[in-house]
Design a protein around this motif. Structure first.
Motif, PDB file in Angstrom:
ATOM      1  N   LEU A  16       0.835  -1.196   0.000  1.00  0.00           N
ATOM      2  CA  LEU A  16       0.000   0.000   0.000  1.00  0.00           C
ATOM      3  C   LEU A  16       0.871   1.248   0.000  1.00  0.00           C
ATOM      4  N   GLN A  17       0.417   2.251  -0.691  1.00  0.00           N
ATOM      5  CA  GLN A  17       1.208   3.475  -0.868  1.00  0.00           C
ATOM      6  C   GLN A  17       1.482   4.204   0.453  1.00  0.00           C
ATOM      7  N   HIS A  18       0.548   4.136   1.390  1.00  0.00           N
ATOM      8  CA  HIS A  18       0.698   4.876   2.641  1.00  0.00           C
ATOM      9  C   HIS A  18       1.328   4.041   3.766  1.00  0.00           C
ATOM     10  N   VAL A  19       1.852   2.862   3.423  1.00  0.00           N
ATOM     11  CA  VAL A  19       2.452   1.981   4.428  1.00  0.00           C
ATOM     12  C   VAL A  19       3.938   1.798   4.135  1.00  0.00           C
ATOM     13  N   THR A  20       4.742   1.920   5.167  1.00  0.00           N
ATOM     14  CA  THR A  20       6.168   1.618   5.077  1.00  0.00           C
ATOM     15  C   THR A  20       6.442   0.489   6.051  1.00  0.00           C
ATOM     16  N   LEU A  21       6.923  -0.624   5.546  1.00  0.00           N
ATOM     17  CA  LEU A  21       7.223  -1.772   6.386  1.00  0.00           C
ATOM     18  C   LEU A  21       8.703  -2.101   6.250  1.00  0.00           C
ATOM     19  N   GLN A  22       9.401  -2.091   7.380  1.00  0.00           N
ATOM     20  CA  GLN A  22      10.805  -2.437   7.413  1.00  0.00           C
ATOM     21  C   GLN A  22      11.009  -3.521   8.460  1.00  0.00           C
ATOM     22  N   VAL A  23      11.854  -4.492   8.134  1.00  0.00           N
ATOM     23  CA  VAL A  23      12.167  -5.594   9.032  1.00  0.00           C
ATOM     24  C   VAL A  23      13.441  -5.257   9.801  1.00  0.00           C
ATOM     25  N   LEU A  24      13.386  -5.442  11.095  1.00  0.00           N
ATOM     26  CA  LEU A  24      14.570  -5.286  11.938  1.00  0.00           C
ATOM     27  C   LEU A  24      15.042  -6.693  12.282  1.00  0.00           C
ATOM     28  N   PRO A  25      16.108  -7.162  11.628  1.00  0.00           N
ATOM     29  CA  PRO A  25      16.534  -8.551  11.842  1.00  0.00           C
ATOM     30  C   PRO A  25      17.120  -8.770  13.234  1.00  0.00           C
ATOM     31  N   PHE A  26      17.018 -10.011  13.713  1.00  0.00           N
ATOM     32  CA  PHE A  26      17.589 -10.360  15.013  1.00  0.00           C
ATOM     33  C   PHE A  26      19.084 -10.091  15.049  1.00  0.00           C
ATOM     34  N   SER A  27      19.739 -10.182  13.894  1.00  0.00           N
ATOM     35  CA  SER A  27      21.189  -9.975  13.838  1.00  0.00           C
ATOM     36  C   SER A  27      21.590  -8.548  14.217  1.00  0.00           C
ATOM     37  N   THR A  28      20.628  -7.628  14.241  1.00  0.00           N
ATOM     38  CA  THR A  28      20.903  -6.252  14.664  1.00  0.00           C
ATOM     39  C   THR A  28      21.319  -6.211  16.125  1.00  0.00           C
ATOM     40  N   GLY A  29      20.827  -7.144  16.898  1.00  0.00           N
ATOM     41  CA  GLY A  29      21.169  -7.194  18.322  1.00  0.00           C
ATOM     42  C   GLY A  29      20.277  -6.285  19.144  1.00  0.00           C
ATOM     43  N   THR A  30      20.786  -5.870  20.288  1.00  0.00           N
ATOM     44  CA  THR A  30      19.983  -5.048  21.190  1.00  0.00           C
ATOM     45  C   THR A  30      19.776  -3.653  20.605  1.00  0.00           C
ATOM     46  N   HIS A  31      18.683  -3.045  21.004  1.00  0.00           N
ATOM     47  CA  HIS A  31      18.371  -1.696  20.546  1.00  0.00           C
ATOM     48  C   HIS A  31      17.574  -0.970  21.623  1.00  0.00           C
ATOM     49  N   ALA A  32      17.383   0.306  21.460  1.00  0.00           N
ATOM     50  CA  ALA A  32      16.791   1.153  22.501  1.00  0.00           C
ATOM     51  C   ALA A  32      15.332   0.840  22.793  1.00  0.00           C
ATOM     52  N   SER A  33      14.676   0.082  21.938  1.00  0.00           N
ATOM     53  CA  SER A  33      13.264  -0.213  22.149  1.00  0.00           C
ATOM     54  C   SER A  33      13.036  -1.638  22.651  1.00  0.00           C
ATOM     55  N   MET A  34      14.098  -2.311  23.048  1.00  0.00           N
ATOM     56  CA  MET A  34      13.959  -3.685  23.539  1.00  0.00           C
ATOM     57  C   MET A  34      13.004  -3.715  24.726  1.00  0.00           C
ATOM     58  N   GLY A  35      12.041  -4.620  24.686  1.00  0.00           N
ATOM     59  CA  GLY A  35      11.143  -4.809  25.812  1.00  0.00           C
ATOM     60  C   GLY A  35       9.998  -3.821  25.897  1.00  0.00           C
ATOM     61  N   THR A  36       9.872  -2.938  24.928  1.00  0.00           N
ATOM     62  CA  THR A  36       8.774  -1.977  24.956  1.00  0.00           C
ATOM     63  C   THR A  36       8.298  -1.704  23.536  1.00  0.00           C
ATOM     64  N   SER A  37       7.068  -1.331  23.440  1.00  0.00           N
ATOM     65  CA  SER A  37       6.551  -0.906  22.143  1.00  0.00           C
ATOM     66  C   SER A  37       5.920   0.470  22.308  1.00  0.00           C
ATOM     67  N   PHE A  38       5.893   1.208  21.225  1.00  0.00           N
ATOM     68  CA  PHE A  38       5.324   2.549  21.286  1.00  0.00           C
ATOM     69  C   PHE A  38       4.814   2.949  19.919  1.00  0.00           C
ATOM     70  N   THR A  39       3.923   3.905  19.924  1.00  0.00           N
ATOM     71  CA  THR A  39       3.374   4.468  18.695  1.00  0.00           C
ATOM     72  C   THR A  39       3.439   5.983  18.818  1.00  0.00           C
TER      73      THR A  39
END
Length: 101
Positions: free
Chosen positions: A14-37
């Motif tokens: 869809l034109q108004h949707v951007t979907l990007q995959v964050l692979p497990f190989s990226t490792g830890t990141h600042a949003s680990m354990g939480t979700s936000f919108t």
């Protein structure tokens, strides 16, 4: 899971949707354990961050909250795969689920 991934692949077209995959190989990141919108109202441009966990939910609208969550969001986008790579990963996993590997 296969049907869920197929739906995500459809939505990504869809034109108004951007979907990007964050692979497990990226490792830890600042949003680990939480979700936000991050929400922005088109009518007045106001922004808020919606956070939710197992026992509560909240809207955070102070400037330092918005700045912090926007910075984390931007970093996640930079660490994630590009649009084409993300589509390829989705297709690969869908195919693997179909073959039972």
């Amino acid at each position: 899971m296969r049907e869920q991934l197929e739906l995500l692949r459809e939505l990504a077209d869809l034109q108004h949707v951007t979907l990007q995959v964050l692979p497990f190989s990226t490792g830890t990141h600042a949003s680990m354990g939480t979700s936000f919108t991050i929400l922005r109202l088109h009518s007045n441009g106001k922004r808020t961050v919606y956070v939710e966990d197992l026992t509560s939910a909240d809207h955070l609208g102070r400037p330092h909250h918005l700045d912090t969550y926007t910075r984390v969001y931007d970093r996640l986008r930079m660490a994630a795969l590009g649009l084409n790579e993300s589509q390829s990963v989705l297709t690969q996993v869908i195919d693997e689920l179909g073959t039972g590997r």
